[in-house]
Design an enzyme around this catalytic site. Structure first.
Site, PDB file in Angstrom:
ATOM      1  N   GLY A  47       8.108 -73.337  46.799  1.00 14.33           N
ATOM      2  CA  GLY A  47       9.489 -73.373  48.054  1.00 14.33           C
ATOM      3  C   GLY A  47       8.961 -73.065  49.484  1.00 14.33           C
ATOM      4  O   GLY A  47       8.103 -71.902  49.691  1.00 14.33           O
ATOM      5  N   GLY A  95      11.708 -72.175  51.639  1.00 10.27           N
ATOM      6  CA  GLY A  95      13.014 -71.466  52.957  1.00 10.27           C
ATOM      7  C   GLY A  95      11.972 -70.522  53.684  1.00 10.27           C
ATOM      8  O   GLY A  95      10.941 -70.399  53.404  1.00 10.27           O
ATOM      9  N   GLN A 126      26.989 -63.006  42.596  1.00  7.82           N
ATOM     10  CA  GLN A 126      28.084 -63.218  43.873  1.00  7.82           C
ATOM     11  C   GLN A 126      29.505 -64.549  44.461  1.00  7.82           C
ATOM     12  O   GLN A 126      28.393 -65.217  44.825  1.00  7.82           O
ATOM     13  CB  GLN A 126      27.537 -62.570  45.099  1.00  7.82           C
ATOM     14  CG  GLN A 126      28.150 -62.834  46.445  1.00  7.82           C
ATOM     15  CD  GLN A 126      27.225 -61.956  47.698  1.00  7.82           C
ATOM     16  OE1 GLN A 126      27.056 -62.730  48.354  1.00  7.82           O
ATOM     17  NE2 GLN A 126      27.866 -60.521  47.813  1.00  7.82           N
ATOM     18  N   LEU A 135      30.835 -72.374  52.443  1.00  9.84           N
ATOM     19  CA  LEU A 135      30.797 -72.027  53.056  1.00  9.84           C
ATOM     20  C   LEU A 135      31.219 -71.460  54.598  1.00  9.84           C
ATOM     21  O   LEU A 135      31.086 -71.905  55.821  1.00  9.84           O
ATOM     22  CB  LEU A 135      29.617 -70.651  53.387  1.00  9.84           C
ATOM     23  CG  LEU A 135      29.836 -69.245  53.944  1.00  9.84           C
ATOM     24  CD1 LEU A 135      30.222 -68.664  52.657  1.00  9.84           C
ATOM     25  CD2 LEU A 135      28.219 -68.840  54.068  1.00  9.84           C
ATOM     26  N   THR A 189      31.928 -68.107  57.098  1.00  7.62           N
ATOM     27  CA  THR A 189      31.058 -67.471  56.966  1.00  7.62           C
ATOM     28  C   THR A 189      32.036 -66.222  57.236  1.00  7.62           C
ATOM     29  O   THR A 189      32.951 -66.000  57.924  1.00  7.62           O
ATOM     30  CB  THR A 189      29.983 -67.288  58.213  1.00  7.62           C
ATOM     31  OG1 THR A 189      29.321 -66.006  57.983  1.00  7.62           O
ATOM     32  CG2 THR A 189      30.781 -67.244  59.506  1.00  7.62           C
ATOM     33  N   ARG A 227      31.625 -57.890  49.370  1.00  5.82           N
ATOM     34  CA  ARG A 227      32.244 -59.260  49.171  1.00  5.82           C
ATOM     35  C   ARG A 227      32.941 -59.352  47.664  1.00  5.82           C
ATOM     36  O   ARG A 227      34.095 -60.138  47.384  1.00  5.82           O
ATOM     37  CB  ARG A 227      31.035 -60.018  49.278  1.00  5.82           C
ATOM     38  CG  ARG A 227      30.763 -60.450  50.800  1.00  5.82           C
ATOM     39  CD  ARG A 227      29.623 -61.418  50.448  1.00  5.82           C
ATOM     40  NE  ARG A 227      29.402 -62.142  51.705  1.00  5.82           N
ATOM     41  CZ  ARG A 227      28.286 -61.992  52.114  1.00  5.82           C
ATOM     42  NH1 ARG A 227      27.359 -62.881  50.742  1.00  5.82           N
ATOM     43  NH2 ARG A 227      28.207 -62.788  54.110  1.00  5.82           N
ATOM     44  N   SER A 253      19.770 -60.303  53.202  1.00  2.56           N
ATOM     45  CA  SER A 253      19.415 -61.722  51.594  1.00  2.56           C
ATOM     46  C   SER A 253      18.185 -61.916  52.805  1.00  2.56           C
ATOM     47  O   SER A 253      16.792 -62.283  52.098  1.00  2.56           O
ATOM     48  CB  SER A 253      19.923 -62.496  50.868  1.00  2.56           C
ATOM     49  OG  SER A 253      18.741 -63.780  51.054  1.00  2.56           O
ATOM     50  N   LEU A 254      18.747 -62.633  54.193  1.00  2.00           N
ATOM     51  CA  LEU A 254      17.513 -62.804  54.945  1.00  2.00           C
ATOM     52  C   LEU A 254      16.817 -62.097  55.209  1.00  2.00           C
ATOM     53  O   LEU A 254      15.943 -62.435  55.520  1.00  2.00           O
ATOM     54  CB  LEU A 254      18.518 -63.868  56.174  1.00  2.00           C
ATOM     55  CG  LEU A 254      19.284 -65.133  55.990  1.00  2.00           C
ATOM     56  CD1 LEU A 254      19.872 -64.934  57.750  1.00  2.00           C
ATOM     57  CD2 LEU A 254      18.788 -65.691  56.039  1.00  2.00           C
TER      58      LEU A 254
HETATM   59  C1  LIG Z   1      26.108 -71.538  52.664  1.00  2.00           C
HETATM   60  C2  LIG Z   1      25.264 -69.596  52.571  1.00  2.00           C
HETATM   61  C3  LIG Z   1      24.961 -69.123  53.888  1.00  2.00           C
HETATM   62  C4  LIG Z   1      24.564 -68.168  53.961  1.00  2.00           C
HETATM   63  N1  LIG Z   1      24.359 -67.218  54.574  1.00  2.00           N
HETATM   64  C5  LIG Z   1      23.451 -66.329  55.173  1.00  2.00           C
HETATM   65  C6  LIG Z   1      23.992 -65.144  56.147  1.00  2.00           C
HETATM   66  O1  LIG Z   1      24.305 -65.623  56.831  1.00  2.00           O
HETATM   67  N2  LIG Z   1      22.791 -63.919  55.832  1.00  2.00           N
HETATM   68  C7  LIG Z   1      22.356 -63.986  54.675  1.00  2.00           C
HETATM   69  O2  LIG Z   1      21.655 -62.551  54.864  1.00  2.00           O
HETATM   70  N3  LIG Z   1      21.886 -64.334  53.835  1.00  2.00           N
HETATM   71  C8  LIG Z   1      22.915 -66.027  53.860  1.00  2.00           C
HETATM   72  N4  LIG Z   1      23.357 -66.568  52.436  1.00  2.00           N
HETATM   73  C9  LIG Z   1      21.986 -65.972  51.701  1.00  2.00           C
HETATM   74  C10 LIG Z   1      20.729 -66.647  51.958  1.00  2.00           C
HETATM   75  O3  LIG Z   1      20.566 -67.365  53.417  1.00  2.00           O
HETATM   76  C11 LIG Z   1      19.071 -66.981  51.177  1.00  2.00           C
HETATM   77  O4  LIG Z   1      19.539 -66.251  50.149  1.00  2.00           O
HETATM   78  C12 LIG Z   1      17.882 -67.465  51.101  1.00  2.00           C
HETATM   79  O5  LIG Z   1      18.055 -67.879  52.575  1.00  2.00           O
HETATM   80  C13 LIG Z   1      17.054 -67.593  50.341  1.00  2.00           C
HETATM   81  O6  LIG Z   1      16.034 -68.290  50.768  1.00  2.00           O
HETATM   82  P1  LIG Z   1      14.675 -67.898  49.891  1.00  2.00           P
HETATM   83  O7  LIG Z   1      14.090 -68.698  50.477  1.00  2.00           O
HETATM   84  O8  LIG Z   1      14.779 -67.497  48.513  1.00  2.00           O
HETATM   85  O9  LIG Z   1      15.198 -69.592  49.467  1.00  2.00           O
HETATM   86  P2  LIG Z   1      15.407 -71.067  49.254  1.00  2.00           P
HETATM   87  O10 LIG Z   1      15.579 -71.022  51.137  1.00  2.00           O
HETATM   88  O11 LIG Z   1      16.978 -71.381  49.131  1.00  2.00           O
HETATM   89  O12 LIG Z   1      14.248 -71.843  49.639  1.00  2.00           O
HETATM   90  C14 LIG Z   1      13.682 -72.593  48.390  1.00  2.00           C
HETATM   91  C15 LIG Z   1      12.982 -73.202  48.222  1.00  2.00           C
HETATM   92  O13 LIG Z   1      12.218 -73.676  46.859  1.00  2.00           O
HETATM   93  C16 LIG Z   1      11.988 -75.244  46.825  1.00  2.00           C
HETATM   94  N5  LIG Z   1      12.188 -75.186  45.813  1.00  2.00           N
HETATM   95  C17 LIG Z   1      13.370 -75.515  44.403  1.00  2.00           C
HETATM   96  N6  LIG Z   1      12.572 -75.690  43.289  1.00  2.00           N
HETATM   97  C18 LIG Z   1      11.260 -76.532  44.119  1.00  2.00           C
HETATM   98  C19 LIG Z   1      10.945 -77.263  42.778  1.00  2.00           C
HETATM   99  N7  LIG Z   1      11.533 -77.962  41.635  1.00  2.00           N
HETATM  100  N8  LIG Z   1       9.954 -77.653  43.273  1.00  2.00           N
HETATM  101  C20 LIG Z   1       9.488 -77.585  44.496  1.00  2.00           C
HETATM  102  N9  LIG Z   1      10.452 -76.941  45.152  1.00  2.00           N
HETATM  103  C21 LIG Z   1      11.131 -75.929  45.618  1.00  2.00           C
HETATM  104  C22 LIG Z   1      12.655 -75.763  47.897  1.00  2.00           C
HETATM  105  O14 LIG Z   1      12.946 -76.967  48.694  1.00  2.00           O
HETATM  106  C23 LIG Z   1      13.008 -74.878  49.354  1.00  2.00           C
HETATM  107  O15 LIG Z   1      12.278 -75.443  50.062  1.00  2.00           O
HETATM  108  C24 LIG Z   1      23.299 -68.075  52.433  1.00  2.00           C
HETATM  109  C25 LIG Z   1      23.671 -68.297  51.597  1.00  2.00           C
HETATM  110  C26 LIG Z   1      24.050 -69.328  51.544  1.00  2.00           C
HETATM  111  C27 LIG Z   1      24.240 -70.272  50.260  1.00  2.00           C
END
Ligand SMILES: Cc1cc2nc3c(=O)[nH]c(=O)nc-3n(C[C@H](O)[C@H](O)[C@H](O)COP(=O)(O)OP(=O)(O)OC[C@H]3O[C@@H](n4cnc5c(N)ncnc54)[C@H](O)[C@@H]3O)c2cc1C
Length: 570
Positions: free
Chosen positions: A12, A14, A232, A244, A246, A278, A386-387
């Site tokens: 991942g 992200g 959520q 979304l 925001t 929310r 979450s960020l």
């Molecule tokens: C539209 C939107 C707006 C948001 N706004 C906010 C905000 O303003 N503030 C806040 O705090 N939170 C916000 N959130 C929530 C927050 O953005 C997310 O919870 C957070 O960014 C998730 O980060 P992460 O690193 O866990 O995963 P992600 O950023 O989702 O990354 C997941 C990673 O896993 C990889 N991956 C997945 N499956 C596989 C696989 N099978 N094989 C290889 N790689 C894989 C993907 O390629 C990706 O790189 C928002 C969410 C959304 C959907």
């Protein structure tokens, strides 16, 4: 069989995965595997911001980490583990300043300090932002840093399954999406940072890649799923596409109106109004729609027109673009049609009760970010937390593992035997998938999404949840004989979508099962037949296990702390 070896593997790219990799790269050879290019991860879509008690604004000058922790625990309806919340809130100012020093272009106050806006359920303006593109700004910052530190990226590689020997993780089985080749990544540490699983629902703000692949792989490897009943629903997703809108739009002063031109939030949260958390706003909107006070029986209005063109253009430029491009309306002149939609998975991979944060019951396996339930959000996540969670715990894991030192792997023959078994197991599965009969994955996926939208939605009942469990079990059966258009391996999206569905269908079933079990209303889980919170029986985390006889549920205590349990009113 190609085998790549690393000191640690992060799945991942992200914010959580990149932050962990950045830390680990200080000393170790680390690989980041991602099914899309890192900056396409869903983190990049985050709009509103990241919370930290910096106290930069006049109204927020008395804010503290303690108050942030209090709001988070209260917002979670007391299901969050208080020790981990406290840790996150104390780290928050440091993590935001760290981003600033790495070059994130935050929006600024006239004083030059990082700007902060009010968000739902927060006692002070605490949410730091970069206009309405915060996730994009943060993700690019971390990606640049990872490139600088020579983190090794495997872009467009797909995690299929985890590999373990006894109860120790030894690596992953993956597919190079371009060639279709199966590749083993071997390591004694695997960090799952694969994001949420919102796409199990049809109406969702999530990217199409949010299919819970890490969650599915961990579940198959015997790791339980925690608190999956807590989904959520974001109150304001754009009617039609569910993109979304925001919470920052309400943070900037937006109003919600029903078809009688009433600000109906006064009936449920007379103090916080549009800035209640929310779960509360989503229920209020759903009630207006169900009771005939919505528009076209489907949405209410989010009105920003009184904010003025200048403020909208400066603070919410992305939202304006989305409304113009996808709904043909300009929020400077017209209200935005909005409805609740799935937004965030509070539940996910369970972590150990007495372990370190993010540590799973499988030795060497860690989970971080939205994929994990550690649990800082409990029954309801506050916007902006979450960020924060992703980067605080990404960094934490990196530090933790470096401190623990390199993992020892089992003997080579045991390793190779486990890798071989994973390899042949998946080949058998591919052969089982039919190229000319059975349902197509998209049909199963659509049906699953509709079952969750309609029966495991904002309001829930015993009858609907039982029906959902039965229908999802039937879909799981149909999936065994699913059709793929061709068995060619090169860039075969049929196979990839099927691998995603394999994960989603399991998690959808867990969500409905845990929701049926929880006979109370807490945070985002609202049972019409059990409308109140029941601390006596249900102040516990749910843990769902996969067994040979189907799903099994156990509970895990919540880590309580200094914040006394009260009724939640806003
Ligand atoms: C539209 C939107 C707006 C948001 N706004 C906010 C905000 O303003 N503030 C806040 O705090 N939170 C916000 N959130 C929530 C927050 O953005 C997310 O919870 C957070 O960014 C998730 O980060 P992460 O690193 O866990 O995963 P992600 O950023 O989702 O990354 C997941 C990673 O896993 C990889 N991956 C997945 N499956 C596989 C696989 N099978 N094989 C290889 N790689 C894989 C993907 O390629 C990706 O790189 C928002 C969410 C959304 C959907």
């Amino acid at each position: 069989m190609k085998v790549e070896k690393f000191d640690a593997i992060v799945v991942g790219a992200g914010l959580s995965g990149l932050r962990a990799a950045l830390e680990l790269s200080k000393k170790w050879k680390v690989a980041v595997i991602s099914k899309v290019h890192p900056v396409r991860s869903h983190s990049g879509a985050a709009q509103g911001g990241i919370n930290a008690s910096l106290g930069n604004t006049l109204e927020g000058k008395d804010d503290t980490a303690e108050r942030h922790a209090y709001d988070t625990v209260y917002g979670s309806d007391y299901l969050a583990d208080q020790d981990v919340v406290q840790f996150m809130c104390e780290e928050a100012p440091k993590i935001v300043i760290e981003f600033e020093s790495m070059g994130t272009p935050f929006s600024r106050l006239d004083s030059g300090l990082i700007a902060q806006r009010p968000f739902g359920g927060a006692g002070y303006p605490r949410t730091c932002y970069a206009a309405d593109k915060t996730g994009h700004a943060l993700l690019h910052t971390l990606y640049e840093q990872c490139i600088r530190k020579e983190v090794i990226f495997f872009d467009e590689f797909f995690l299929i399954d985890l590999i373990k020997v006894d109860d120790q993780i030894t690596g992953i089985l993956s597919m190079d999406m371009a060639t279709g080749e199966l590749i083993i990544f071997r390591s004694g540490y695997v960090i799952l940072a694969t994001g949420g699983f919102g796409r199990t629902y049809k109406r969702s703000t999530n990217a199409i890649i949010n299919t819970g692949d890490g969650v599915g792989a961990a579940f198959r490897a015997g790791v339980p799923m925690q608190d999956c009943e807590f989904v959520q629903f974001h109150p304001t997703t754009l009617y039609g596409t569910n993109i979304l809108i925001t919470e920052g739009a309400r943070g900037e002063g937006g109003y919600l109106f029903n078809n009688k031109k009433e600000r109906f939030m006064k009936n449920v949260a007379s103090k916080a109004m549009e800035l209640a958390p929310r779960d509360i706003v989503a229920r209020a909107i759903e009630t207006e729609i169900q009771e005939g006070r919505g528009f076209e029986n489907a949405y209410v209005h989010l009105d920003l027109t009184h904010l003025g063109a200048e403020r909208i253009k400066e603070r919410l430029p992305g939202i304006r673009e989305i409304c113009i491009d996808f709904a043909g309306i300009d929020p400077i002149n017209e209200p935005i049609p909005v409805q609740p939609g799935q937004h965030y998975s509070m539940g996910g991979i369970a972590t150990k009760f007495d372990g370190r944060y993010c540590e799973t019951p499988l030795a060497g396996l860690y989970a971080v970010g939205e994929t994990a339930s550690i649990s800082v959000h409990g029954a309801n996540r506050l916007g902006g937390n979450s960020l924060l969670e992703t980067s605080v715990f990404g960094r934490y894991i990196g530090r933790l593992l470096l401190e623990k030192g390199l993992a020892e792997l089992p003997s080579i023959d045991k390793l190779e035997k486990a890798e071989e078994a994973a390899f042949t197991g998946i080949e058998d599965l591919f052969n089982q998938w039919n190229t000319n009969s059975g349902k197509r994955p998209v049909e199963i996926r659509d049906e699953m999404g509709i079952v969750l939208d309609t029966k495991v939605g904002v309001f829930r009942t015993e009858i609907a949840l039982q029906e959902a469990c039965d229908q999802l079990a039937a879909l799981q059966k149909e999936f065994e004989n699913v059709q793929i258009p061709t068995s060619e391996r090169e860039f075969n999206f049929g196979i990839l979508r099927n691998l995603e569905l394999r994960n989603m269908i399991d998690i959808a079933a867990v969500t409905a099962y845990a929701a049926l079990w929880r006979k109370e209303s807490r945070g985002a889980h609202s049972r019409i037949d059990y409308p109140t919170r029941n601390d006596k029986e249900y102040l516990v985390h749910s843990l769902v296990f996969k067994t040979e006889d189907g799903l099994m549920l156990k509970t895990k205590p919540v880590k309580l702390g200094k914040f006394e349990i009260k009724e939640r009113v806003y």
